[in-house]
Write an enzyme that holds these catalytic residues in place. Structure first.
Site, PDB file in Angstrom:
ATOM      1  NE  ARG A   1      42.184   9.282 -44.583  1.00  0.00           N
ATOM      2  CZ  ARG A   1      42.082   7.915 -44.657  1.00  0.00           C
ATOM      3  NH1 ARG A   1      42.355   7.466 -43.314  1.00  0.00           N
ATOM      4  NH2 ARG A   1      41.960   7.325 -45.761  1.00  0.00           N
TER       5      ARG A   1
ATOM      6  CE  LYS B   1      39.132  10.367 -46.263  1.00  0.00           C
ATOM      7  NZ  LYS B   1      39.272  10.563 -47.549  1.00  0.00           N
TER       8      LYS B   1
ATOM      9  CG  HIS C   1      46.925  14.895 -45.310  1.00  0.00           C
ATOM     10  ND1 HIS C   1      45.842  14.956 -46.185  1.00  0.00           N
ATOM     11  CD2 HIS C   1      46.636  14.244 -44.460  1.00  0.00           C
ATOM     12  CE1 HIS C   1      44.856  14.613 -45.248  1.00  0.00           C
ATOM     13  NE2 HIS C   1      45.443  13.983 -44.194  1.00  0.00           N
TER      14      HIS C   1
ATOM     15  NE  ARG D   1      46.931   9.900 -45.770  1.00  0.00           N
ATOM     16  CZ  ARG D   1      46.383   8.774 -45.289  1.00  0.00           C
ATOM     17  NH1 ARG D   1      46.730   8.158 -44.127  1.00  0.00           N
ATOM     18  NH2 ARG D   1      45.537   7.999 -46.212  1.00  0.00           N
TER      19      ARG D   1
ATOM     20  CG  HIS E   1      44.845   4.747 -49.471  1.00  0.00           C
ATOM     21  ND1 HIS E   1      46.077   4.867 -50.094  1.00  0.00           N
ATOM     22  CD2 HIS E   1      44.387   5.972 -49.014  1.00  0.00           C
ATOM     23  CE1 HIS E   1      46.487   6.283 -49.887  1.00  0.00           C
ATOM     24  NE2 HIS E   1      45.657   6.609 -49.335  1.00  0.00           N
TER      25      HIS E   1
ATOM     26  CE1 TYR F   1      51.420   9.349 -51.209  1.00  0.00           C
ATOM     27  CE2 TYR F   1      49.973   7.634 -50.934  1.00  0.00           C
ATOM     28  CZ  TYR F   1      50.313   8.808 -50.719  1.00  0.00           C
ATOM     29  OH  TYR F   1      49.565   9.899 -49.930  1.00  0.00           O
TER      30      TYR F   1
END
Length: 298
Positions: A148, A172, A244, A247, A270, A279
């Site tokens: 990210r 995160k 992004h 990414r 993720h 994706y």
């Protein structure tokens, strides 16, 4: 709190943040509130139960009801800001809006660059200038790792092991993950750390931040976005470049070339594989387009 609006407490918390921390006007606050409450009333779920499918289903319903594309895009922007805030504050672990983007047609899959467009973008920085070499190194690292933008900008020199060829990203919830570095990224990092980064260091501002601005501090997200947009315009890439996009391109190109979904999920950081699965729709769409173009009886 209305039984129909299960998110009222969280929405009020977010709106207070917009007013107190962001300094947004009352009109903007009211606009966000209307959009978020409309979503909440329709979805009728608690915050932790909302999924990416809820978001995409909601956006699809707006399209069926013939909402203007600009109105749908505004509603999605409100949702993305809301869930980004809820994730950053620790109320939820997974942002259901993370890879959902919009354009003039409403909700669509994430924008990605082709391999040729990646090469053109990387050719834009002037490597004879410290700023240009820094920018090229940042682009190489982001595309090599799929991290990210916030993770890229938070990297420390101590996060990079050029001998073992990996980088440690802090995602995160301060979750740490090890990501391999490709040959190109390693070579640019070697040169940048040894010869270019010292150019940006200030004697009165010692720092371990890897990528520095001309002021000797870490680059901002806004500045990095300006950098990417400027280089994209210079090499005539027509797609709207977002922070992004590399990414998204990383994930799509990995899947295009045979990477399994679980590996890509781990590399991207993720928590939920359903986020990564979006994706696969991109790769399936590309296969269908090639088939339609190439097969004599398509």
């Amino acid at each position: 709190m209305s039984l129909k609006n299960k998110l009222e407490t969280e929405i009020v918390l977010f709106l207070d943040y917009l007013t107190v921390e962001m300094g947004l006007s009352p009109n903007t606050r009211e606009s966000y509130g209307r959009d978020l409450r409309m979503f909440s009333v329709r979805i009728k779920k608690d915050l932790k139960d909302i999924t990416r499918e809820d978001i995409t289903g909601y956006m699809a319903s707006l399209k069926r009801e013939r909402y203007a594309a600009t109105s749908s895009a505004r509603k999605l922007a409100a949702l993305k800001s809301f869930f980004r805030f809820m994730t950053s504050e620790g109320y939820i672990d997974v942002d259901p809006c993370e890879v959902i983007e919009s354009d003039t047609r409403g909700v669509v899959l994430p924008k990605v660059l082709s391999v040729d467009e990646v090469k053109r973008l990387f050719s834009a920085p002037d490597l004879t200038r410290p700023e240009g070499f820094r920018d090229r190194t940042m682009l190489e690292v982001m595309y090599a790792t799929g991290m990210r933008v916030s993770e890229l900008l938070a990297l420390k020199t101590s996060s990079v092991d050029l001998h073992a060829q990996y980088v440690i990203a802090y995602g995160k919830g301060s979750k740490e993950r090890l990501i391999p570095l490709g040959h190109y990224a390693v070579e640019y990092l070697k040169e940048y750390i040894a010869k270019v980064r010292p150019h940006f260091l200030k004697e009165d501002k010692p720092t371990d931040v890897l990528f520095l601005s001309v002021r000797g501090a870490g680059m901002t997200r806004q500045r990095f976005w300006q950098v990417i947009k400027g280089y994209g315009e210079a090499v005539h890439i027509k797609k709207r470049l977002t922070p992004h996009i590399l990414r998204h391109s990383f994930a799509t190109h990995m899947l295009d070339n045979g990477a399994d979904l679980r590996t890509v999920q781990e590399l991207l950081g993720h928590s939920d594989i359903s986020t990564t699965q979006i994706y696969t729709h991109l790769t399936n769409n590309r296969l269908k387009a090639v088939y339609d173009k190439s097969h004599p009886r398509a």
